[in-house]
Design an enzyme around this catalytic site. Structure first.
Site, mmCIF file in Angstrom:
data_model
loop_
_atom_site.group_PDB
_atom_site.id
_atom_site.type_symbol
_atom_site.label_atom_id
_atom_site.label_comp_id
_atom_site.label_asym_id
_atom_site.label_seq_id
_atom_site.Cartn_x
_atom_site.Cartn_y
_atom_site.Cartn_z
ATOM 1 N N ASP A 63 -13.729 -0.441 -10.931
ATOM 2 C CA ASP A 63 -13.506 -0.757 -9.512
ATOM 3 C C ASP A 63 -13.275 -2.267 -9.469
ATOM 4 O O ASP A 63 -14.209 -3.052 -9.671
ATOM 5 C CB ASP A 63 -14.741 -0.366 -8.699
ATOM 6 N N VAL A 64 -12.025 -2.655 -9.212
ATOM 7 C CA VAL A 64 -11.661 -4.073 -9.345
ATOM 8 C C VAL A 64 -12.420 -4.980 -8.372
ATOM 9 O O VAL A 64 -12.513 -6.182 -8.599
ATOM 10 C CB VAL A 64 -10.134 -4.295 -9.167
ATOM 11 N N SER A 142 3.550 -7.419 -2.848
ATOM 12 C CA SER A 142 4.357 -6.528 -1.996
ATOM 13 C C SER A 142 5.302 -7.370 -1.153
ATOM 14 O O SER A 142 4.970 -8.524 -0.823
ATOM 15 C CB SER A 142 3.446 -5.727 -1.061
ATOM 16 N N TYR A 155 -3.285 -5.879 4.796
ATOM 17 C CA TYR A 155 -2.517 -5.671 3.555
ATOM 18 C C TYR A 155 -1.591 -6.861 3.283
ATOM 19 O O TYR A 155 -1.541 -7.389 2.164
ATOM 20 C CB TYR A 155 -1.716 -4.375 3.698
ATOM 21 N N ALA A 157 -1.801 -9.919 4.403
ATOM 22 C CA ALA A 157 -2.591 -11.119 4.072
ATOM 23 C C ALA A 157 -3.065 -11.048 2.624
ATOM 24 O O ALA A 157 -2.996 -12.043 1.884
ATOM 25 C CB ALA A 157 -3.780 -11.248 5.018
ATOM 26 N N LYS A 159 -1.668 -9.440 0.139
ATOM 27 C CA LYS A 159 -0.550 -9.536 -0.801
ATOM 28 C C LYS A 159 0.058 -10.940 -0.818
ATOM 29 O O LYS A 159 0.563 -11.400 -1.850
ATOM 30 C CB LYS A 159 0.508 -8.482 -0.474
ATOM 31 N N ILE A 188 8.383 2.162 -2.477
ATOM 32 C CA ILE A 188 8.386 2.907 -3.743
ATOM 33 C C ILE A 188 7.737 4.270 -3.502
ATOM 34 O O ILE A 188 6.697 4.364 -2.832
ATOM 35 C CB ILE A 188 7.589 2.138 -4.833
HETATM 36 P P1 NAP Z 1 -1.352 4.630 -5.291
HETATM 37 O O1 NAP Z 1 -0.416 5.749 -5.627
HETATM 38 O O2 NAP Z 1 -2.240 4.765 -4.095
HETATM 39 O O3 NAP Z 1 -2.243 4.321 -6.591
HETATM 40 C C1 NAP Z 1 -3.207 3.309 -6.568
HETATM 41 C C2 NAP Z 1 -4.290 3.618 -7.564
HETATM 42 O O4 NAP Z 1 -5.299 2.578 -7.447
HETATM 43 C C3 NAP Z 1 -5.018 4.940 -7.258
HETATM 44 O O5 NAP Z 1 -5.229 5.662 -8.438
HETATM 45 C C4 NAP Z 1 -6.317 4.483 -6.643
HETATM 46 O O6 NAP Z 1 -7.383 5.381 -6.840
HETATM 47 C C5 NAP Z 1 -6.567 3.201 -7.388
HETATM 48 N N1 NAP Z 1 -7.567 2.373 -6.744
HETATM 49 C C6 NAP Z 1 -7.933 2.361 -5.429
HETATM 50 N N2 NAP Z 1 -8.955 1.502 -5.244
HETATM 51 C C7 NAP Z 1 -9.245 0.967 -6.460
HETATM 52 C C8 NAP Z 1 -10.206 0.039 -6.905
HETATM 53 N N3 NAP Z 1 -11.106 -0.493 -6.082
HETATM 54 N N4 NAP Z 1 -10.230 -0.293 -8.231
HETATM 55 C C9 NAP Z 1 -9.359 0.272 -9.078
HETATM 56 N N5 NAP Z 1 -8.431 1.174 -8.716
HETATM 57 C C10 NAP Z 1 -8.375 1.519 -7.423
HETATM 58 O O7 NAP Z 1 -0.570 3.262 -5.078
HETATM 59 P P2 NAP Z 1 0.857 2.762 -5.622
HETATM 60 O O8 NAP Z 1 1.869 3.060 -4.588
HETATM 61 O O9 NAP Z 1 1.060 3.201 -7.025
HETATM 62 O O10 NAP Z 1 0.616 1.180 -5.562
HETATM 63 C C11 NAP Z 1 0.250 0.416 -6.703
HETATM 64 C C12 NAP Z 1 0.310 -1.060 -6.310
HETATM 65 O O11 NAP Z 1 1.618 -1.378 -5.835
HETATM 66 C C13 NAP Z 1 -0.648 -1.435 -5.173
HETATM 67 O O12 NAP Z 1 -1.172 -2.713 -5.386
HETATM 68 C C14 NAP Z 1 0.257 -1.432 -3.962
HETATM 69 O O13 NAP Z 1 -0.231 -2.255 -2.933
HETATM 70 C C15 NAP Z 1 1.532 -1.979 -4.568
HETATM 71 N N6 NAP Z 1 2.734 -1.672 -3.793
HETATM 72 C C16 NAP Z 1 3.119 -0.374 -3.607
HETATM 73 C C17 NAP Z 1 4.268 -0.123 -2.853
HETATM 74 C C18 NAP Z 1 4.771 1.276 -2.619
HETATM 75 O O14 NAP Z 1 5.772 1.420 -1.894
HETATM 76 N N7 NAP Z 1 4.175 2.312 -3.197
HETATM 77 C C19 NAP Z 1 4.970 -1.179 -2.291
HETATM 78 C C20 NAP Z 1 4.546 -2.479 -2.487
HETATM 79 C C21 NAP Z 1 3.410 -2.707 -3.252
HETATM 80 P P3 NAP Z 1 -7.832 6.377 -5.608
HETATM 81 O O15 NAP Z 1 -6.727 7.341 -5.465
HETATM 82 O O16 NAP Z 1 -9.080 7.014 -6.073
HETATM 83 O O17 NAP Z 1 -7.995 5.500 -4.398
#
Ligand code: NAP
Length: 247
Positions: A63-64, A142, A155, A157, A159, A188
């Site tokens: 848990d980061v 992001s 979010y 703030a 990022k 994404i």
């Molecule tokens: P995702 O599908 O929700 O996956 C995120 C993973 O992080 C999940 O497995 C989640 O576990 C885990 N997580 C949550 N809280 C955590 C914690 N405290 N410590 C460690 N792991 C934790 O998200 P994603 O879309 O792949 O996004 C990955 C990154 O890209 C994030 O930083 C997101 O903000 C960024 N991003 C995504 C998008 C997009 O369009 N998808 C766009 C811009 C930026 P749980 O499922 O158990 O919560």
């Protein structure tokens, strides 16, 4: 020769989504991978999948937002593989609400995972990387951190904070041969964006100049470039992987 042959990489939040795509691609490119997440079942499955394609991977709960877990992640990489060359700070969450309705706990939770989490893991990894006078840290920010977004004050703030942290860390750590960069994805296709209401998704999709949403692999390929020797002279940068949303 593969781009990350013999390197050790830890990726936070890599049970699924973008983090998983990065872990899989890095492993295919020769890295020994530390998959970490709070979802232990899914995280173990991802590590198993990577081993299934003949690559090396372990799973570690992290848990980061907990600095002890961040230390544990680095220790696990050192214990299992003897080094940590690459850290990808990918874990992130959303708790969307309009600013005036945003609850204190939703502000705090997003900041503590998305921003403090990056600090916790970066500090822990930098200590290990400094000893070897080399390393690479990639932070997943992001476009919301660059241009803002309605309903995402917390979010955005967090990022934007990641971008500031990236640049300060890049300046501080350069003398130890450690590069620190960020990637700012746009829209994404992951579970994070699948949660958005249909109307909101359509609205966001219509703002993408290239006309289609990104896949997790699009972000993973940018991360691979930054982690590889091809980017050895690049630090303190933010690469937007967003189909042109925030140009
Ligand atoms: P995702 O599908 O929700 O996956 C995120 C993973 O992080 C999940 O497995 C989640 O576990 C885990 N997580 C949550 N809280 C955590 C914690 N405290 N410590 C460690 N792991 C934790 O998200 P994603 O879309 O792949 O996004 C990955 C990154 O890209 C994030 O930083 C997101 O903000 C960024 N991003 C995504 C998008 C997009 O369009 N998808 C766009 C811009 C930026 P749980 O499922 O158990 O919560």
């Amino acid at each position: 020769m593969r781009a990350l042959e013999g390197k050790v990489a830890a990726i936070t939040g890599s049970a699924r989504g973008i983090g998983k795509a990065i872990a899989v691609l890095f492993a295919k490119e020769g890295a020994k991978v530390v998959v970490s997440d709070v979802d232990d079942e899914a995280g173990k499955r991802t590590a198993e999948e990577i081993r299934g394609i003949g690559c090396e991977a372990i799973y570690v709960h992290c848990d980061v937002s907990d600095p002890r877990d961040a230390e544990g992640l680095v220790k696990a990489a050192l214990d299992a593989f003897g080094a940590l060359d690459i850290l990808v700070n990918n874990a992130g969450i959303t708790r969307d609400a309009l600013l005036v309705r945003m609850k204190d706990e939703d502000w705090q939770r997003v900041l503590s995972i998305n921003l403090t989490g990056v600090f916790n893991c970066t500090r822990a990894a930098a200590r290990a990387m400094m000893k070897r006078r080399s390393g690479c840290i990639i932070n997943i920010s992001s476009v919301a951190g660059i241009v803002g977004n309605v309903g995402q004050a917390n979010y955005s703030a967090s990022k934007a904070g990641v971008i500031g942290l990236t640049k300060s860390a890049a300046k501080e750590l350069a003398r130890w041969g450690i590069r620190v960069n960020a990637i700012a994805p746009g829209f994404i296709m992951t579970e994070m964006t699948a949660k958005l209401p249909e109307q909101e998704r359509e609205k966001l999709l219509s703002t993408i100049p290239l006309g289609f949403p990104g896949e997790p692999e699009d972000v993973a390929k940018a991360a691979l470039f930054l982690a590889s020797d091809a980017a050895r002279y690049i630090t303190g940068q933010v690469i937007q992987v967003d189909g042109g949303i925030a140009m």
